[in-house]
Design an enzyme around this catalytic site. Structure first.
Site, PDB file in Angstrom:
ATOM      1  CB  SER A  66      -0.890   0.013   1.248  1.00 29.22           C
ATOM      2  OG  SER A  66      -1.505   1.272   1.442  1.00 29.22           O
ATOM      3  CE1 TYR A 109      -4.038  -1.998   5.001  1.00 32.37           C
ATOM      4  CE2 TYR A 109      -3.401   0.194   4.244  1.00 32.37           C
ATOM      5  CZ  TYR A 109      -3.804  -1.101   3.965  1.00 32.37           C
ATOM      6  OH  TYR A 109      -3.960  -1.503   2.657  1.00 32.37           O
TER       7      TYR A 109
END
Length: 282
Positions: free
Chosen positions: A166, A179
């Site tokens: 990501s 995250y």
């Protein structure tokens, strides 16, 4: 002995996946589902792996209706025994595994700042987001990678593991610290595994998606009236392409990394982000 290279292959050979078997974890998510469809369209037989059996079956039926080879694999990526059963089902059906795409992952609401400060984030929530993104990638790579390593008859470009990272791994993004840390660990793991598994002719790479609107992050990107939220507007302004990505736009990079055209690519993290990571904002 020098490993065979695909340099003299046709474009179809280099970029097609005919005759190969791919397993996609998290295959019922927005991105995972699109990757399963893309690998199938490139010619691979696809093991569709996710926790929700009804959604797994629905995607398998969709692929079969298009004349694709697909197998339903209901499993949690944090359950080693379930992953082993899924691996055995794939080997029982096709006798090989050539590609593993680790698309299972995501954020955990309780591990996100906003309503609570960083100092109030529950340890259990942070552990959950790390487990889902990092531990799930490790377990899946161990279970399916072991099968890939011991099988003969590898494709010319070797076998391939593709992890999904990501932009949060590369940039400090507000609210999603847990995250981002988990995905940063996935990128480090990708490089380490690339070195560790090279003798077995398994290439390990990752893609790092930018901002793709999905059900998981829609409330962060849009207001209730459908207009961009303040966060969404800042993201678009910071993306040279001037928009969010479409899930189908991730497929090309993954199919390339899975196939023979990427035979000399390992340990790489490929951004698919509309230029977000390249732009300073000025």
């Amino acid at each position: 002995m020098t490993a065979p290279t695909p340099s003299d292959g046709s474009v179809t050979d280099l970029f097609g996946l005919a005759g190969r078997v791919a397993v996609v974890t998290g295959a019922t998510g927005v991105l995972g589902g699109e990757l399963a469809r893309g690998l199938a369209a490139a010619g691979a037989s696809v093991g569709v792996l996710a926790r929700r059996g009804d959604r797994v079956e629905a995607l398998v039926e969709e692929l079969r209706a298009q004349g694709r080879e697909a197998l339903a694999l209901e499993a949690d990526v944090l359950d080693a025994a379930a992953l082993e059963r899924a691996r055995d089902a794939v080997l029982g059906r096709w006798s090989r595994v050539d590609v593993l795409v680790n698309a299972a992952g995501g954020n955990v609401a309780a591990a996100t700042t906003g309503e609570r400060s960083f100092f109030e984030l529950p340890a259990a929530a942070l552990e959950q987001v790390v487990a889902l993104n990092l531990h799930g990638t490790i377990l899946s790579s161990q279970v399916f990678g072991a099968a890939m390593a011991r099988l003969g008859d590898a494709p010319p470009g070797g076998r391939s593991i593709v992890n999904v990272s990501s932009m949060a791994a590369r940039r400090a993004l507000t609210r999603v610290g847990g995250y981002g840390a988990a995905k940063a660990a996935v990128e480090n793991l990708t490089r380490w595994l690339a070195v560790e598994l090279a003798p077995a002719r398994i290439r390990v790479n990752a893609v790092a998606p930018g901002f793709f609107a999905s059900e998981q992050n829609r409330t962060l990107l849009y207001d209730r009236d459908g207009t961009l939220s303040g966060r969404g507007a800042r993201i678009v302004a910071g993306t040279p392409a001037g928009r969010f990505g479409e899930p189908r736009e991730l497929v090309g990079a993954v199919v390339w990394l899975a196939g023979d055209s990427a035979s000399f690519v390992t340990g790489a993290v490929i951004p698919v982000d509309g230029g977000f990571d390249a732009f300073s904002g000025v």
